[in-house]
Scaffold this active site. Structure first.
Site, PDB file in Angstrom:
ATOM      1  N   GLY A  32       0.842  -1.207   0.000  1.00 45.87           N
ATOM      2  CA  GLY A  32       0.000   0.000   0.000  1.00 45.87           C
ATOM      3  C   GLY A  32       0.872   1.249   0.000  1.00 45.87           C
ATOM      4  O   GLY A  32       0.649   2.206  -0.755  1.00 45.87           O
ATOM      5  N   HIS A  33       1.910   1.223   0.864  1.00 46.27           N
ATOM      6  CA  HIS A  33       2.849   2.349   0.892  1.00 46.27           C
ATOM      7  C   HIS A  33       3.594   2.445  -0.437  1.00 46.27           C
ATOM      8  O   HIS A  33       3.844   3.532  -0.949  1.00 46.27           O
ATOM      9  CB  HIS A  33       3.867   2.175   2.024  1.00 46.27           C
ATOM     10  CG  HIS A  33       3.272   2.211   3.392  1.00 46.27           C
ATOM     11  ND1 HIS A  33       3.258   1.107   4.218  1.00 46.27           N
ATOM     12  CD2 HIS A  33       2.670   3.198   4.087  1.00 46.27           C
ATOM     13  CE1 HIS A  33       2.687   1.419   5.363  1.00 46.27           C
ATOM     14  NE2 HIS A  33       2.313   2.684   5.306  1.00 46.27           N
TER      15      HIS A  33
END
Ligand code: PAF
Length: 279
Positions: free
Chosen positions: A36-37
């Site tokens: 996600g990051h």
């Protein structure tokens, strides 16, 4: 890639970039970076001349009985990921640098911060708003990127930026999920294999609510009751909240409409998991 821990050094490095009219993007994180990051960092890289990632497990957003001490920390691995993604600058301060002795200021976005997660984590969003405002002051980004999984956080930060006329644009990116639908979160590391399997029920329940809306049900109570029932039936029994909200006010609308969000916060084992879908 430069890795810096001192506020004055970050400013020294970024001031000439800003003066030269280069576009600075910021991805604020608490580390333990996941896919996600990575998606946020890639988007930041694409849109910026200078991509900055902050890595700071912010103590002021954790309550006294919360998981600050055991929150996953993996700085070396995080730096590797940032390097591989072409990040220009990582800001990884110590708590002392961000909150020196005598620190006494809190930022509160009233009205939005006490709802939903705020009701279960008093003061949490004051800590988030305070640290993000500090990061904006330190980095002076043209834009900053956040994940939609933390939807309430994003709404609160947008309100703060508007209210304080901050010269930064915020963007939220769609939640990145595991193949089986579980929203990526650093806290997924707390799940045992059995709990990890159970947690997939969260998205399934949210999707059941969305499907019901798409079939014509507009009554928020009916939609929420269906999501709640689906969660309980899947074995997720400890629910902090299940609610349908309007995206700006976080209030329940009279009738559901496209753009509303179904929001869930549930406890699975030691992990508190949040997720949401757009109707
Ligand atoms: O979403 C997070 O990881 C944190 O709340 C943030 C925005 C980095 C502030 O500490």
């Amino acid at each position: 890639m430069e890795t810096l821990s001192k506020i004055c050094r970050i400013r020294e490095l970024l001031e000439p970039e800003k003066r030269a009219g280069r576009r600075v993007g910021l991805v604020p994180t608490m580390g333990a970076l996941h896919e996600g990051h990575r998606a946020l960092i890639r988007a930041c890289r694409q849109k910026s001349d200078v991509a900055v990632v902050s890595i700071f497990v912010n103590p002021t957003q954790f309550g006294p009985s919360e998981d600050y001490a055991r929150y996953p920390r993996a700085l070396e691995k995080d730096l590797e990921l940032c390097r591989a993604e072409g990040v220009d600058l990582v800001f990884a301060p110590e708590a002392q640098e961000m909150y020196p002795k005598g620190f006494a200021t809190r930022v509160r976005v009233e009205g939005l911060s006490e709802k939903l997660c705020g009701a279960f984590r008093p003061g949490h969003f004051d800590g988030v708003a305070t640290v993000v405002l500090k990061l904006f002051e330190i980095v002076s980004p043209d834009f900053a990127l956040f994940g939609e999984k933390d939807f309430q956080q994003f709404v609160i930060l947008q309100r703060m930026v508007k209210d304080l006329n901050l010269p930064v644009t915020l963007e939220a990116l769609e939640t990145v999920r595991e193949k089986d639908g579980l929203a990526l979160s650093s806290r997924n590391a707390y799940l045992t294999p059995q709990e990890r399997h159970l947690a997939t029920g969260i998205l399934l329940a949210l999707q059941a609510g969305r499907a019901c809306f798409e079939h014509g049900t507009k009554d928020p109570d009916v939609l929420v009751a269906l999501v709640r029932k689906t969660l309980l039936e899947s074995g997720i029994e400890t629910l902090d909240y299940v609610t349908l909200i309007e995206p700006e006010t976080l209030e329940t609308p009279i009738q559901a409409y496209p753009g509303c969000r179904m929001m869930v916060a549930a406890r699975v084992g030691r992990a508190r998991l949040i997720d949401n879908v757009r109707l």
